[in-house]
Structures are given as C-alpha cells and as structure tokens.
Scaffold this motif. Structure first.
Motif, mmCIF file in Angstrom:
data_model
loop_
_atom_site.group_PDB
_atom_site.id
_atom_site.type_symbol
_atom_site.label_atom_id
_atom_site.label_comp_id
_atom_site.label_asym_id
_atom_site.label_seq_id
_atom_site.Cartn_x
_atom_site.Cartn_y
_atom_site.Cartn_z
ATOM 1 N N CYS A 1 0.820 -1.221 0.000
ATOM 2 C CA CYS A 1 0.000 0.000 0.000
ATOM 3 C C CYS A 1 0.852 1.269 0.000
ATOM 4 O O CYS A 1 0.454 2.281 -0.562
ATOM 5 N N GLY A 2 1.991 1.242 0.649
ATOM 6 C CA GLY A 2 2.807 2.444 0.781
ATOM 7 C C GLY A 2 3.763 2.649 -0.377
ATOM 8 O O GLY A 2 3.650 2.039 -1.435
ATOM 9 N N ASN A 3 4.729 3.519 -0.141
ATOM 10 C CA ASN A 3 5.735 3.852 -1.145
ATOM 11 C C ASN A 3 6.758 2.719 -1.250
ATOM 12 O O ASN A 3 7.324 2.277 -0.242
ATOM 13 N N THR A 4 6.980 2.244 -2.461
ATOM 14 C CA THR A 4 7.912 1.126 -2.679
ATOM 15 C C THR A 4 9.136 1.543 -3.498
ATOM 16 O O THR A 4 9.855 0.685 -4.001
ATOM 17 N N ASP A 5 9.354 2.861 -3.622
ATOM 18 C CA ASP A 5 10.459 3.349 -4.460
ATOM 19 C C ASP A 5 11.808 2.811 -3.996
ATOM 20 O O ASP A 5 12.645 2.415 -4.816
ATOM 21 N N LEU A 6 12.024 2.795 -2.665
ATOM 22 C CA LEU A 6 13.302 2.311 -2.134
ATOM 23 C C LEU A 6 13.484 0.830 -2.432
ATOM 24 O O LEU A 6 14.577 0.400 -2.828
ATOM 25 N N ASN A 7 12.412 0.059 -2.262
ATOM 26 C CA ASN A 7 12.485 -1.386 -2.545
ATOM 27 C C ASN A 7 12.794 -1.646 -4.015
ATOM 28 O O ASN A 7 13.600 -2.527 -4.345
ATOM 29 N N GLU A 8 12.156 -0.878 -4.905
ATOM 30 C CA GLU A 8 12.399 -1.048 -6.341
ATOM 31 C C GLU A 8 13.820 -0.635 -6.699
ATOM 32 O O GLU A 8 14.468 -1.283 -7.522
#
Length: 308
Positions: free
Chosen positions: A187-194
């Motif tokens: 649901c949240g921001n996944t920019d760091l994971n990507e």
C-alpha cells in the motif's frame, strides 16, 4: 523483522487456475523435482567421494549441485502442495522466508558461476600458476565469501519487504513469494524497494555475468593467439562448454526478470521465466555436466562398479 501489516497470510495463485491441468502439472513437476534432486545429489556424492575430482573445478561444481537442490526445494514443494490443495495460502513469515532463501540461493549461484568462469580462465590461460592461484584455501575463501554475500543480499530484501504495509489484496500472482509480486500488493511507497531490486540485485546479476563473459573473452583471445594445435584448442574449449551452457540457461531469464522496471512485463510472462531458471535450469545442469564431461562420466562409472 518488523511486520507493519494487517495481512497475516498470502494466497499463491500458482502457475495456472485451470483445475483440470493441475494434477497433470503436479506429476510433471514432481518428476522434474525428483530428477533434479537425484541428478545433483549424484554429482555431489561423486565429487565428494572420488579423489580424482578433488580439484577447484569440481569443488565449485559440487557447490553448484548443492545450490541447485536447495534452490528448487525453496519453491517446488510448495508449488506441488498447491496443485493438490484448495487452500493455497502461505503465512506472512513463510512468504518472507521463501523470498529470503530464493534470493539467497539465486544470488549465490550467479556469483558462483562467475567464480567458475574465473577458474576456467586461470586453468587455461595460466596453467603453470593454476595450483598456486587456485589453491585449496583460496577456493574455500571464495566459496564462503559468495555464500555470505548472497545471504546478506537476500536479508536486505527480506527485511525491507517485511516492513512494507499490505492492507489490500493478499493474492500473489505467482507460484512463490518474490519481491516484484509483493511490491504490487504493497500500500505504501515502494520506491526504495524497487531501487534496491534494480541497483543491488541488478549489480550482482550484471556484475557476475560481465565477469563471466570477460573470463571467456580472455580465454578465446588466449587460445586463438597462443594455441596453434586444433586438438588442443578443441580440448580447451570443450572444458568450458558445459559451464558456458549453464551460464546462458541461468542468466538469460534472470536478466529478463530483474533488470526491466517492476511494472514493465506481464505476470504470466514472469511466471514462465521463473519456471525456467528456478525449475528447468537446475534439472538440466547435471545432464549438461555428465554428457559433456568425461571425468564426471568416468567417476560415475567407477562409483557404479564399486556398488556392484
């Protein structure tokens, strides 16, 4: 790992939702798994038991066989269970654990293939210094380093994924828990994971692949300029053929899966590709090495004669 999510389990949608195909696929993948464990297990046993194979090349081959058994075991047993079950769930902790071990073993294998390429480079291009450069202690250190690096690379992804919020659908469009399908559910921001997926995993995959290609580039250049005998050229290239086939089979689908953007390809496509590198490649490796390697064939014959 801190679970900041209301989701306690995920539903693995598997390879197909066509129920009539699932018993057939169960039999097919069960046979593949048995052949994989048996084939790689035999190579591992032969490499350990036959003193003639106690060399760097076969030490790393033993590591590869061990990795292939474990790699398939991370995903295939759960896939087989889901083929016969109507309850296709996996717990949150089980999902994160599967993700961790899948990336731990996968990244370790990419680095191991690079090390095996380097071993062939030293054996062919620097034969007089081979035993000095690739001594037992160096081989152990290389193996330990890549296993530890793979573990911490996977730990990074598993910790970061476990900290995401999963507040919506828990349906994973895959047959195992992987980073990209889970990022689509977050649901949240996944920019760091990507970014971690494409930079860290991409660097390990592309870096290892580039080092492997560099080793083969130097081998080919060396052979064409230094070797004037066709028989010696053929013998040298044949020792690399098995490893190079394994490299191509493993890296091609991995690069296709993890280098493009996380939303750039269909899940059906990714499931087929995942089957290639997590199921098909491990079962082909023993076949490739035994058919193209006379020393392994000889060791197998000696082992069979001893049993008889």
């Amino acid at each position: 790992m801190l679970n900041q999510t209301s989701v306690t389990e995920f539903l693995l949608l598997g390879v197909t939702d066509i129920r009539v195909l699932q018993p057939v696929l169960f039999v097919v993948f069960l046979e593949i798994y048995i052949v994989n464990v048996a084939g790689n297990g035999v190579i591992l046993m032969v490499v350990i038991s036959d003193s003639r194979l106690h060399s760097p090349m076969y030490f790393f081959l033993g590591n590869l066989s061990c990795l292939d058994i474990c790699y398939s075991t991370v995903t295939l047993p759960k896939m087989l269970e889901n083929f016969l079950s109507t309850h296709k769930t996996i717990s949150f902790l089980g999902c994160i654990s599967q993700l961790h071990f899948f990336h731990f073993l996968g990244s370790t294998e990419t680095m191991l293939l690079a090390v095996m390429g380097f071993d062939r480079f030293v054996a062919i291009c620097k034969p007089l210094r081979y035993t000095l450069i690739m001594n037992h202690q160096v081989c152990i250190q290389m193996a330990v380093t890549i296993w530890i690096t793979g573990f911490f690379h996977a730990l990074l992804h598993s910790v970061m994924t476990s900290r995401l919020n999963f507040c919506g659908s828990n349906h994973i469009h895959h047959f195992f828990c992987d980073i990209k399908p889970l990022l689509e559910l977050a649901c949240g921001n996944t920019d760091l994971n990507e970014w971690l997926l494409h930079s860290v995993t991409g660097t390990i995959a592309m870096g290892s692949f580039s080092l492997t290609l560099l080793s083969y580039f130097y081998i080919i250049i060396y052979l064409f300029f230094k070797t004037h005998s066709c028989s010696m050229l053929h013998k040298a290239l044949s020792t690399c053929a098995s490893h190079f086939m394994v490299v191509v089979l493993f890296y091609a689908p991995v690069i296709f899966t993890y280098i493009p953007p996380a939303t750039g390809s269909s899940m059906d496509q990714e499931r087929i590709i995942a089957i290639m590198y997590s199921v098909v490649t491990p079962v082909l490796n023993p076949l490739i090495y035994t058919l193209r390697n006379k020393e392994v064939e000889g060791a197998l014959r000696r082992a069979i004669r001893r049993r008889l």
